[in-house]
Each structure stands twice: as C-alpha cells, then as structure tokens.
Write an enzyme that holds these catalytic residues in place. Structure first.
Site, PDB file in Angstrom:
ATOM      1  N   THR A  82       0.840  -1.196   0.000  1.00  0.00           N
ATOM      2  CA  THR A  82       0.000   0.000   0.000  1.00  0.00           C
ATOM      3  C   THR A  82       0.876   1.246   0.000  1.00  0.00           C
ATOM      4  O   THR A  82       2.016   1.188   0.437  1.00  0.00           O
ATOM      5  CB  THR A  82      -0.851  -0.026   1.293  1.00  0.00           C
ATOM      6  OG1 THR A  82      -1.839  -1.025   1.151  1.00  0.00           O
ATOM      7  CG2 THR A  82      -1.502   1.295   1.603  1.00  0.00           C
ATOM      8  N   ARG A 110     -14.184  -7.594  -0.509  1.00  0.00           N
ATOM      9  CA  ARG A 110     -13.465  -7.252   0.734  1.00  0.00           C
ATOM     10  C   ARG A 110     -12.896  -5.825   0.669  1.00  0.00           C
ATOM     11  O   ARG A 110     -12.335  -5.404  -0.332  1.00  0.00           O
ATOM     12  CB  ARG A 110     -12.337  -8.256   0.942  1.00  0.00           C
ATOM     13  CG  ARG A 110     -11.467  -7.992   2.175  1.00  0.00           C
ATOM     14  CD  ARG A 110     -10.187  -7.262   1.839  1.00  0.00           C
ATOM     15  NE  ARG A 110      -9.294  -7.183   2.987  1.00  0.00           N
ATOM     16  CZ  ARG A 110      -8.211  -6.407   3.043  1.00  0.00           C
ATOM     17  NH1 ARG A 110      -7.881  -5.671   2.015  1.00  0.00           N
ATOM     18  NH2 ARG A 110      -7.448  -6.374   4.114  1.00  0.00           N
ATOM     19  N   VAL A 111     -13.050  -5.086   1.764  1.00  0.00           N
ATOM     20  CA  VAL A 111     -12.478  -3.745   1.872  1.00  0.00           C
ATOM     21  C   VAL A 111     -11.522  -3.749   3.063  1.00  0.00           C
ATOM     22  O   VAL A 111     -11.838  -4.294   4.112  1.00  0.00           O
ATOM     23  CB  VAL A 111     -13.593  -2.686   2.079  1.00  0.00           C
ATOM     24  CG1 VAL A 111     -12.992  -1.322   2.381  1.00  0.00           C
ATOM     25  CG2 VAL A 111     -14.481  -2.610   0.838  1.00  0.00           C
ATOM     26  N   GLY A 112     -10.357  -3.140   2.884  1.00  0.00           N
ATOM     27  CA  GLY A 112      -9.361  -3.113   3.962  1.00  0.00           C
ATOM     28  C   GLY A 112      -9.465  -1.869   4.824  1.00  0.00           C
ATOM     29  O   GLY A 112     -10.481  -1.169   4.826  1.00  0.00           O
ATOM     30  N   ASP A 113      -8.399  -1.598   5.539  1.00  0.00           N
ATOM     31  CA  ASP A 113      -8.383  -0.468   6.478  1.00  0.00           C
ATOM     32  C   ASP A 113      -8.134   0.879   5.799  1.00  0.00           C
ATOM     33  O   ASP A 113      -8.552   1.916   6.308  1.00  0.00           O
ATOM     34  CB  ASP A 113      -7.287  -0.684   7.531  1.00  0.00           C
ATOM     35  CG  ASP A 113      -5.904  -0.814   6.885  1.00  0.00           C
ATOM     36  OD1 ASP A 113      -5.780  -1.585   5.910  1.00  0.00           O
ATOM     37  OD2 ASP A 113      -4.959  -0.145   7.339  1.00  0.00           O
ATOM     38  N   THR A 136      -0.212   0.623   6.826  1.00  0.00           N
ATOM     39  CA  THR A 136      -0.060  -0.459   5.858  1.00  0.00           C
ATOM     40  C   THR A 136       0.107  -1.769   6.621  1.00  0.00           C
ATOM     41  O   THR A 136       0.806  -1.810   7.622  1.00  0.00           O
ATOM     42  CB  THR A 136       1.145  -0.250   4.926  1.00  0.00           C
ATOM     43  OG1 THR A 136       1.372  -1.461   4.193  1.00  0.00           O
ATOM     44  CG2 THR A 136       2.408   0.106   5.677  1.00  0.00           C
ATOM     45  N   GLY A 137      -0.562  -2.801   6.149  1.00  0.00           N
ATOM     46  CA  GLY A 137      -0.458  -4.077   6.840  1.00  0.00           C
ATOM     47  C   GLY A 137      -1.726  -4.881   6.644  1.00  0.00           C
ATOM     48  O   GLY A 137      -2.533  -4.560   5.764  1.00  0.00           O
ATOM     49  N   GLY A 141      -5.058  -5.496   6.861  1.00  0.00           N
ATOM     50  CA  GLY A 141      -6.109  -4.521   7.129  1.00  0.00           C
ATOM     51  C   GLY A 141      -7.133  -4.917   8.169  1.00  0.00           C
ATOM     52  O   GLY A 141      -7.600  -4.072   8.942  1.00  0.00           O
TER      53      GLY A 141
END
Ligand code: ASP
Length: 341
Positions: free
Chosen positions: A209, A237-240, A260-261, A263
C-alpha cells in the site's frame, strides 16, 4: 557595565530563539510493509524503490516548501506512487481472487476533520484524487464500487479500462497464492487451517500500500492512503486504508497517520484514531502511542504491518513489525528513504 548591557540585550534574544518554534514542513511517505528482505532484493530493485520514493517525496515537497497545503502535498505524493507499478496502488495493484484490481483510498484534512474515501473501484486511474473529490465535492465521506466510479466520471476525473492496472508480477503473485492456498486446503482439512486460508492474502506477503502524511508551513496536517488491498481478496473485501480512523486519520490537535499491513487487524484496532486518542486524552507522545499500537496491540491480535505519522510539532514516527517497510521523509531540508529494519 558594558557586559551587563550586553547580557540584558542578549538574553531575551536567546530566550526567544529557544522557545519560538519557527514554522516547518514535514512530509513522510510509505510504500507498504511486509516481508521485504535484503537477501531477496537485487541492487537494481533496491535502487528503483529508493528512486520511486524520492520522486514521491519531491512531488510533495515542492508544494510544501512553497507554502502549499498539506492536503495538496499528500495527494501529489500518493499520485506519484499510484502511477508507479512498483507499488500496490493504482497501476501495479494486486489482484482479487477473481482476477480483478479493486482499489481503495482515503484522504483526511486535519484542520477541518473533513475526509473522503473510495472503495472497490476498478476504473479510476488515481483513486486518491477521487477520495479528495468525495471530500470536497460531495456531502458524503465514503463511496464504493460503481457509484464511486460514476461520481468520479461526473467530476471529470481520469477513467481508464480495468486492464490499465494489470502488471505481470502481480498476476503471477495471485497465481502463486492461489496455488499455495489450494495446496494447504487439500493437505490439511483442519478447520482452523481452512479459516486461515480463507483470509485475504497471507503473512508471507508484502503489503505494498502507499501513503503520505504531511505538516505544512501553516501548521495543518493531512493524511492519504491508497491501495489495491490484499492479493486474493474475495467477496468485495475492503481493507483499512479507506476507513477513516483505521488506516487513515488526520487531526491538527494531534497527528496525521497512514497505515499499511493486514487490514482486518488495523480495522479491529481502529489503529490511526487510537493513536490520536492516546495523544489527545492520554497525553502520550506520538512515538510512544504509535509503538504501543504497532509493537504490542497489533501482534497481540496476530496482525502485522506498520504506519507513518507526523504530529503537530513535526515529530515523525515510522514503526513496523514486519521485516521491512518502504518509507521516506523530508524534514529540515533532509531527504531520507529506507527499506529494511
Ligand atoms: N492495509 C492494506 C489492506 O489491508 C494492505 C496493505 O497495507 O498493503 O487492504
């Protein structure tokens, strides 16, 4: 007598020089955390990453040093990385399980606490600019999928065919991960293992990211994050990254943060806002708060990753609990880029 007079004149000046903090600008960026090992990197690849990070810093710094605002600087820095296939954002984004590139991005203005984000978009060339348009040209904070794309087209943002985001290395990354996953599933039918396999991506992968945080000469903070998410993600799917307070947050009274990581863990920890709260209500310095979250809370849950942050006084934090994190900053005229621990 002469000495006395001299001291009288000199002291207020000295006292002033020590207490008055002259305005300064700071820009910090990341290009993702993960298993980034020196042993698996060629000197050419290393040089390419340093050059890419420097180009992003230069784009943001030009704005900041000329008195421009933090929002413009973080957007400019992130756009440069979105356009660079080395990073998992914009061109070069990772692939979903069904072979698509679905992009997430968010931006936040620390002065007004305005924020904008887009999630699951497939045709917007620079999702960070779409996130900014959501913030400034709509009454909403977050738009997803088709709706976000229609909005971006209406606002005359650059629209591309989904194939624009394709890169061979990310495509191969998806094939590799799918193969590993099917192997794991057929070799081990233990329920826990299967649950782990269903997680998007896995521990051994780079996240990639991109993000930027800035403090401008007017004392304003801003944060921006953009990503393709995690390889092999499914079901929309949606991340952080596009979730305000999780992967992205800025508040002039505390700090600006981009994460970043993995999520899912950053969402569950409400990572960025937690750090801001620790500073605001717990009176913790930025570095203590950021270290507590990244080195204690995150691994306690089983997550990994890192973040970049700058506080209202220009202090920087860049903690990560992975082998590496592409990162860099400009502060007091110094430009630094780093990859490993
Ligand atoms: N945090 C991002 C996500 O979970 C991935 C990354 O940092 O690369 O979507």
């Amino acid at each position: 007598m002469r000495i006395l007079l001299l001291l009288l004149f000199a002291f207020p000046t000295i006292a002033f020089a020590q207490t008055a903090s002259s305005p300064r600008y700071v820009l910090v960026i990341h290009g993702g955390a993960g298993t980034i090992l020196k042993s698996s990197m060629t000197p050419e690849a290393e040089a390419a990453y340093h050059a890419a990070l420097k180009a992003a810093l230069a784009a943001g710094e030009t704005i900041l040093k000329n008195g421009g605002n933090a929002l413009d600087a973080v957007e400019a820095a992130v756009r440069v990385m979105e356009d660079n296939p080395l990073f998992n954002a914009g061109k070069g984004a990772v692939f979903t399980n069904d072979g698509r590139n679905e992009l997430d991005a968010a931006i936040m203005d620390g002065k007004t606490l305005s924020a904008g984000s887009v999630a699951g978009v497939t045709t917007i060339k620079n999702p960070i600019t779409a996130a900014r348009a959501v913030m400034e040209q709509s009454p909403h904070v977050m738009l997803t999928g088709k709706g976000a794309e229609t909005f971006a087209a209406e606002k005359k943002l650059e629209i591309v065919a989904p194939s624009y985001f394709y890169t061979e290395s990310r495509w191969k990354g998806l094939q590799r991960l799918k193969k590993e996953d099917s192997l794991k599933t057929t070799l081990d039918h233990n329920e826990k293992q299967e649950a782990a396999v269903l997680q998007p991506g896995n521990r051994d992968h780079k996240y990639g990211t991109v993000g930027a945080v800035a403090l401008d000469l007017h004392g304003n903070l801003a944060a921006a994050t953009s990503t393709g998410g995690m390889t092999n993600k499914k079901y929309g799917r949606v991340g952080d990254a596009p979730i305000i307070g999780a992967g992205t947050y800025a508040n002039n009274t505390t700090c600006a943060i981009s994460c970043t990581g993995w999520g899912e863990y950053f969402i569950r920890l409400v990572m960025a806002k937690s750090i801001s709260d620790m500073m605001e209500y717990g009176k913790m310095p930025l570095s203590n708060a950021a270290n507590e979250m990244i080195h204690h809370k995150l691994p306690q849950l089983g997550g990994d990753g890192g973040l970049i942050a700058v506080d209202k006084n220009g202090n920087i934090a860049m903690p990560f609990n992975t082998a590496g994190m592409y990162r860099g900053y400009v502060k007091d005229g110094k430009v630094v880029t780093e990859i490993y621990k």
